[in-house]
Design a protein around this motif. Structure first.
Motif, mmCIF file in Angstrom:
data_model
loop_
_atom_site.group_PDB
_atom_site.id
_atom_site.type_symbol
_atom_site.label_atom_id
_atom_site.label_comp_id
_atom_site.label_asym_id
_atom_site.label_seq_id
_atom_site.Cartn_x
_atom_site.Cartn_y
_atom_site.Cartn_z
ATOM 1 N N TRP A 93 10.380 -6.280 8.691
ATOM 2 C CA TRP A 93 11.352 -7.148 8.253
ATOM 3 C C TRP A 93 12.510 -6.266 7.615
ATOM 4 N N THR A 94 11.969 -5.226 7.120
ATOM 5 C CA THR A 94 12.926 -4.385 6.194
ATOM 6 C C THR A 94 14.045 -3.695 7.258
ATOM 7 N N LEU A 95 13.750 -3.090 8.299
ATOM 8 C CA LEU A 95 14.585 -2.568 9.288
ATOM 9 C C LEU A 95 15.368 -3.448 9.779
ATOM 10 N N LEU A 96 14.903 -4.749 10.362
ATOM 11 C CA LEU A 96 15.555 -5.655 10.797
ATOM 12 C C LEU A 96 16.796 -6.413 9.991
ATOM 13 N N ILE A 97 16.522 -6.242 8.524
ATOM 14 C CA ILE A 97 17.609 -6.566 7.558
ATOM 15 C C ILE A 97 18.648 -5.265 7.725
ATOM 16 N N VAL A 98 18.155 -4.162 7.682
ATOM 17 C CA VAL A 98 19.105 -3.238 7.815
ATOM 18 C C VAL A 98 19.950 -3.181 9.211
ATOM 19 N N ARG A 99 19.230 -3.573 10.233
ATOM 20 C CA ARG A 99 19.890 -3.942 11.372
ATOM 21 C C ARG A 99 21.027 -5.006 11.486
ATOM 22 N N ASP A 100 20.623 -6.052 10.767
ATOM 23 C CA ASP A 100 21.751 -7.083 10.806
ATOM 24 C C ASP A 100 22.676 -6.981 9.930
ATOM 25 N N THR A 101 22.451 -6.006 8.782
ATOM 26 C CA THR A 101 23.718 -5.782 7.743
ATOM 27 C C THR A 101 24.504 -4.713 8.414
ATOM 28 N N THR B 295 0.992 -1.187 0.163
ATOM 29 C CA THR B 295 0.117 0.170 -0.050
ATOM 30 C C THR B 295 0.959 1.176 -0.041
ATOM 31 N N ARG B 296 0.963 1.863 -0.933
ATOM 32 C CA ARG B 296 1.593 3.316 -1.287
ATOM 33 C C ARG B 296 1.118 4.332 -0.326
ATOM 34 N N LEU B 297 1.936 5.009 0.444
ATOM 35 C CA LEU B 297 1.695 6.224 1.095
ATOM 36 C C LEU B 297 1.777 7.426 0.311
ATOM 37 N N ASP B 298 0.637 7.993 -0.125
ATOM 38 C CA ASP B 298 0.760 8.817 -1.263
ATOM 39 C C ASP B 298 0.950 10.305 -0.896
ATOM 40 N N ASP B 299 1.175 10.814 0.345
ATOM 41 C CA ASP B 299 1.281 12.206 0.968
ATOM 42 C C ASP B 299 2.770 12.474 0.353
ATOM 43 N N GLU B 300 2.881 12.849 -1.009
ATOM 44 C CA GLU B 300 4.086 13.170 -1.453
ATOM 45 C C GLU B 300 4.884 14.281 -0.827
ATOM 46 N N ALA C 57 9.129 8.082 3.717
ATOM 47 C CA ALA C 57 10.355 6.976 4.317
ATOM 48 C C ALA C 57 9.812 5.730 4.861
ATOM 49 N N LEU C 58 8.435 5.738 5.009
ATOM 50 C CA LEU C 58 7.917 4.512 5.509
ATOM 51 C C LEU C 58 7.525 3.561 4.328
ATOM 52 N N ASP C 59 7.353 4.246 3.091
ATOM 53 C CA ASP C 59 7.014 3.533 1.873
ATOM 54 C C ASP C 59 8.251 2.743 1.521
ATOM 55 N N ARG D 78 25.516 -4.739 1.320
ATOM 56 C CA ARG D 78 26.190 -3.931 2.257
ATOM 57 C C ARG D 78 25.304 -2.559 2.162
ATOM 58 N N LEU D 79 25.431 -1.867 3.212
ATOM 59 C CA LEU D 79 24.796 -0.686 3.249
ATOM 60 C C LEU D 79 25.335 0.389 2.722
ATOM 61 N N THR D 80 24.757 1.147 1.881
ATOM 62 C CA THR D 80 25.114 2.375 1.139
ATOM 63 C C THR D 80 25.054 3.471 2.224
ATOM 64 N N PRO D 81 25.682 4.697 1.744
ATOM 65 C CA PRO D 81 25.464 5.823 2.628
ATOM 66 C C PRO D 81 24.001 5.989 2.895
ATOM 67 N N ARG D 82 23.090 5.878 2.112
ATOM 68 C CA ARG D 82 21.619 6.176 2.375
ATOM 69 C C ARG D 82 21.396 5.039 3.268
ATOM 70 N N GLY D 83 21.792 3.791 3.302
ATOM 71 C CA GLY D 83 21.485 2.870 4.358
ATOM 72 C C GLY D 83 21.985 3.341 5.551
ATOM 73 N N ARG D 84 23.211 3.531 5.546
ATOM 74 C CA ARG D 84 23.777 3.974 6.920
ATOM 75 C C ARG D 84 23.094 5.190 7.815
ATOM 76 N N ALA D 85 22.570 5.938 6.791
ATOM 77 C CA ALA D 85 21.884 7.428 7.344
ATOM 78 C C ALA D 85 20.620 6.659 8.285
ATOM 79 N N LEU D 86 20.376 5.350 8.014
ATOM 80 C CA LEU D 86 19.258 5.030 8.872
ATOM 81 C C LEU D 86 19.623 4.371 10.284
#
Length: 294
Positions: free
Chosen positions: A25-33, A5-10, A17-19, A82-90
């Motif tokens: 699961w997504t944040l847990l993948i970021v956590r483990d990487t 479900t897309r969050l269309d408040d552009e 960000a939540l989109d 591996r995390l990119t700079p965008r990923g490390r910013a999380l």
């Protein structure tokens, strides 16, 4: 790929960000990487999720620029994530969630720079014994990139502290009222005074806080420290080891703890919580001496 479900408040950055990372699961993948788990099978084993779901989430994170696929084997071709700079910013987002959970879900809602012997975060820190510190670099007080684990000595003592400043007026408002926050100067000076004993036992000492390197430099100069202070302002080490934090003056700060790490990057001692600073320094030295005679 499941329907999302897309969050269309552009115009709402939270919705956008939540989109990308709104799935748990997504944040847990970021956590483990961030913890140094980069390969598909290892991620699947750590997370306990189906291979299909993991593949879908990894594909999404790569497409969104949070992860990058890097080949580590040619025949057959296999990739690491591996995390990119965008990923490390999380990472600050993950640490804020962890801090909120430690404080409000597992704790009593009190801002503290320490914990109790029976808390969930105490158990989490002590479970670090036997785990490896991922390969990463922090900025030292001279602005140089440095591995927190020394390659030149058999052991490294990483003492993590909330914050220490050259001038008393630099401390955040209400600092003295936060349980466990006071004592950073005493801790650093005790390690300074005992440095020869750590060196003789084969250990390098590094202090770690989330302060800026220039703040650490000013403090180190004032107290004539003879070992580096490392800045984890980007929360790389904090996220990698899920170290406990608290927030004050708008920033995440490490709670006071000490890790003893061997040359293979394995944590051999985790001292937490720390209620007696001078005793904790003695405990760290004893851990190094025991390891050296084992």
């Amino acid at each position: 790929m499941p329907q999302r479900t897309r969050l269309d408040d552009e115009h709402c950055a939270i919705a956008q960000a939540l989109d990308v990372v709104g799935d748990w699961w997504t944040l847990l993948i970021v956590r483990d990487t961030a913890r140094g788990v980069h390969r598909f099978d290892a991620l699947q084993r750590e997370l306990g999720m189906s291979r299909k779901v993991l593949a879908e989430r990894l594909k999404l994170l790569v497409e969104c620029g949070v992860l990058v696929r890097e080949p580590y084997q040619e025949r057959p071709v296999r990739h690491e994530y591996r995390l990119t700079p965008r990923g490390r910013a999380l990472l600050p987002v993950l640490i804020a969630l962890q801090d909120w959970g430690d404080t409000w879900v597992l704790g009593e809602g009190e801002t503290m720079a320490t914990s109790t012997e029976t808390s969930g975060e105490t158990e989490r820190v002590r479970e670090l014994v036997g785990t490896r510190v991922p390969e990463l670099h922090l900025t030292d007080f001279d602005g140089e990139s440095r591995d927190p684990v020394s390659a030149s000595t058999p052991y490294t003592v990483l003492y993590c502290f909330p914050g220490a400043y050259a001038r008393a007026e630099s401390y955040p408002p209400g600092w003295a009222g936060i349980p466990g926050a006071r004592g950073c100067t005493l801790e650093s000076c005790t390690f300074r005074d005992q440095l020869a004993h750590f060196t003789a036992a084969g250990a390098t000492v590094h202090g770690v806080s989330t302060q800026r390197p220039d703040e650490q430099r000013a403090f180190a100069d004032k107290e004539a420290l003879r070992f580096p202070l490392l800045s984890d302002a980007g929360l790389d080490l904090t996220a990698a080891l899920r170290l406990p934090t608290f927030r004050t003056a708008g920033m995440s700060r490490l709670k006071r703890l000490t890790l003893v790490v061997d040359r293979d990057r394995t944590v051999i001692e985790a001292i937490y919580p720390i209620t007696d600073i001078e005793e904790s320094v003695r405990a760290a030295l004893s851990a190094v001496l025991r390891a050296g005679t084992a």
